[in-house]
Design an enzyme around this catalytic site. Sequence first.
Site, mmCIF file in Angstrom:
data_model
loop_
_atom_site.group_PDB
_atom_site.id
_atom_site.type_symbol
_atom_site.label_atom_id
_atom_site.label_comp_id
_atom_site.label_asym_id
_atom_site.label_seq_id
_atom_site.Cartn_x
_atom_site.Cartn_y
_atom_site.Cartn_z
ATOM 1 N N LYS A 66 62.021 -2.771 36.388
ATOM 2 C CA LYS A 66 62.642 -4.264 36.369
ATOM 3 C C LYS A 66 64.237 -4.358 36.187
ATOM 4 C CE LYS A 66 58.586 -5.584 36.034
ATOM 5 N NZ LYS A 66 57.840 -6.390 37.034
ATOM 6 N N SER A 121 58.327 -7.967 42.472
ATOM 7 C CA SER A 121 59.112 -8.639 41.513
ATOM 8 C C SER A 121 60.621 -8.258 41.656
ATOM 9 C CB SER A 121 58.527 -8.165 40.321
ATOM 10 O OG SER A 121 58.745 -6.505 39.843
#
Length: 119
Positions: free
Chosen positions: A73, A7
């Site tokens: 993230k 990601s």
Amino acid sequence: YAIPSGSMEGTELTGDYLFVSKFSYGARMPITPLSIPFTEPVIDPKKGDIVVFNKPEEADAGIPVDQRTTLIKRCQAEPGDRLSIVNTQVYINGKPAPNAPHAQTDYTVVTDGRNINPQ
């Protein structure tokens, strides 16, 4: 921490390691679901910073803080910003944010003809 999935690709690769200052975001008690009271974060994450945090839905499950799933993230907005996602495009304060260089925004689902979510 090691980057567990793709990601973050484009800036960080799967398997890359990050050094994280846990103290910067406030202290927590290991093997308990508690944070140490009256300890305020030293810094606030800024837009574009890489942030490491626990899966939010595990907070109410009574799982000790240090045993929760860790997510890594990139911070997309700051407190007070309005963030929305429309047709895979992130908007911050009504303006389109640039997509990650190698972001996967399209998926192809192939089935054998049966319903994916039968009622």
